[in-house]
Write an enzyme that holds these catalytic residues in place. Sequence first.
Site, PDB file in Angstrom:
ATOM      1  N   GLY A   1       1.900   2.427  10.595  1.00 27.67           N
ATOM      2  CA  GLY A   1       2.859   3.517  10.466  1.00 27.67           C
ATOM      3  C   GLY A   1       3.502   3.931  11.781  1.00 27.67           C
TER       4      GLY A   1
ATOM      5  N   GLU B   1      -7.020   4.933   7.202  1.00 26.05           N
ATOM      6  CA  GLU B   1      -6.740   6.345   6.884  1.00 26.05           C
ATOM      7  C   GLU B   1      -7.910   6.961   6.129  1.00 26.05           C
ATOM      8  OE1 GLU B   1      -2.889   5.687   5.116  1.00 26.05           O
ATOM      9  OE2 GLU B   1      -2.114   5.155   7.092  1.00 26.05           O
TER      10      GLU B   1
ATOM     11  N   GLY C   1       2.661  -1.112   4.232  1.00 26.61           N
ATOM     12  CA  GLY C   1       2.780   0.313   3.907  1.00 26.61           C
ATOM     13  C   GLY C   1       4.231   0.686   3.700  1.00 26.61           C
ATOM     14  N   GLY C   2       4.827   1.293   4.709  1.00 22.83           N
ATOM     15  CA  GLY C   2       6.197   1.813   4.620  1.00 22.83           C
ATOM     16  C   GLY C   2       7.196   0.874   3.964  1.00 22.83           C
TER      17      GLY C   2
ATOM     18  N   GLU D   1      -5.978  -4.750  10.068  1.00 18.16           N
ATOM     19  CA  GLU D   1      -4.976  -3.735  10.354  1.00 18.16           C
ATOM     20  C   GLU D   1      -5.342  -2.966  11.624  1.00 18.16           C
ATOM     21  OE1 GLU D   1      -2.646  -2.666   6.554  1.00 18.16           O
ATOM     22  OE2 GLU D   1      -4.323  -1.293   6.727  1.00 18.16           O
TER      23      GLU D   1
ATOM     24  N   SER E   1       2.824  -1.978  10.268  1.00 18.29           N
ATOM     25  CA  SER E   1       4.257  -2.055  10.574  1.00 18.29           C
ATOM     26  C   SER E   1       4.844  -3.437  10.314  1.00 18.29           C
ATOM     27  CB  SER E   1       4.540  -1.592  12.013  1.00 18.29           C
ATOM     28  OG  SER E   1       4.130  -0.234  12.181  1.00 18.29           O
TER      29      SER E   1
ATOM     30  N   LYS F   1       0.207   4.241  -0.440  1.00 18.14           N
ATOM     31  CA  LYS F   1      -0.415   5.469   0.094  1.00 18.14           C
ATOM     32  C   LYS F   1      -0.130   6.646  -0.839  1.00 18.14           C
ATOM     33  CE  LYS F   1      -0.193   3.316   4.561  1.00 18.14           C
ATOM     34  NZ  LYS F   1      -0.217   3.428   5.996  1.00 18.14           N
TER      35      LYS F   1
ATOM     36  N   HIS G   1      -9.653   1.399   4.169  1.00 18.68           N
ATOM     37  CA  HIS G   1      -8.417   1.595   4.932  1.00 18.68           C
ATOM     38  C   HIS G   1      -8.676   2.579   6.077  1.00 18.68           C
ATOM     39  CE1 HIS G   1      -4.367   2.767   6.024  1.00 18.68           C
ATOM     40  NE2 HIS G   1      -3.975   1.638   5.478  1.00 18.68           N
TER      41      HIS G   1
ATOM     42  N   ASN H   1       0.881  -1.170   0.000  1.00 18.28           N
ATOM     43  CA  ASN H   1       0.000   0.000   0.000  1.00 18.28           C
ATOM     44  C   ASN H   1       0.918   1.219   0.000  1.00 18.28           C
ATOM     45  OD1 ASN H   1      -1.819   2.036   0.421  1.00 18.28           O
ATOM     46  ND2 ASN H   1      -2.385   1.416   2.507  1.00 18.28           N
TER      47      ASN H   1
END
Length: 250
Positions: free
Chosen positions: A172, A96, A233-234, A166, A212, A11, A94, A9
């Site tokens: 994050g 967010e 993500g990251g 999640e 994470s 983002k 999601h 993802n």
Amino acid sequence: MGKYVIAGNWKMNKTPAETTALIEEIKPLVKDATCDVIVGVPFVDLAAALEAVKGSKIGVAAQNCHWEKSGAYTGEISAEMLKAMGVGYVILGHSERRTYFGDTDVTVQKRVRAALDAGLTVILCVGEYLEQREQGITGEVVAMQTKIALGGVSKEELSRIIIAYEPVWAIGTGRTATAEQANEVCALIRKTITGLYSCQTAKKVTIQYGGSMNAANAAELLAQSDVDGGLIGGASLKAPDFATIVAAAK
Ligand code: PGA
């Protein structure tokens, strides 16, 4: 249980040129993957991503879609539009989107309906806030999110739903759920699906963990009995890290 799926993802990161470059870097690293690999990119990067994944088995996901086919919805993108350009997947619900952009269980349900009608496969995100975990209502929250989002989804359509658990507090933050916590909630989601459909159907659903997940902790999380993949993500923005996670999914 379900088929292993590792999805990135991205983002709100990467321009089209950067998208091409990152996928070119990822491609050779995941060519022997035994799981499904997906990259979830910003709308403006979808064309570049679809071009870049050619000749590989990497799938491309959008990060949201509207529930109407077309109309006066300035700034929105429909599931039909995504399908028409060759996109196979869409990430929906999601946290967010729920936290910053007003998505609710009801709008998530409408988006899921539209995505399925358009022929897309959905990565449906569910997960509790820290306060909810501390209150001991994680199970109720996640079961309710799952049930509402799947309202009206047939058993056949469920084969085009991937669920991503999640926990919001893990996204994050570098604070990953423990493997036990992840597995416990993924198992609960499977139980919820068993209640809605059947045990046999629930066993086939891919349930990912996200929050994470990285190259160092992926193997342990992915080894859990009810964790069938990850939404990353990251770490999905670094090709070697993403590839390490993909390699851990077997
Ligand atoms: P993270 O994000 O891996 O950076 O925590 C996961 C996600 O939001 O899907």
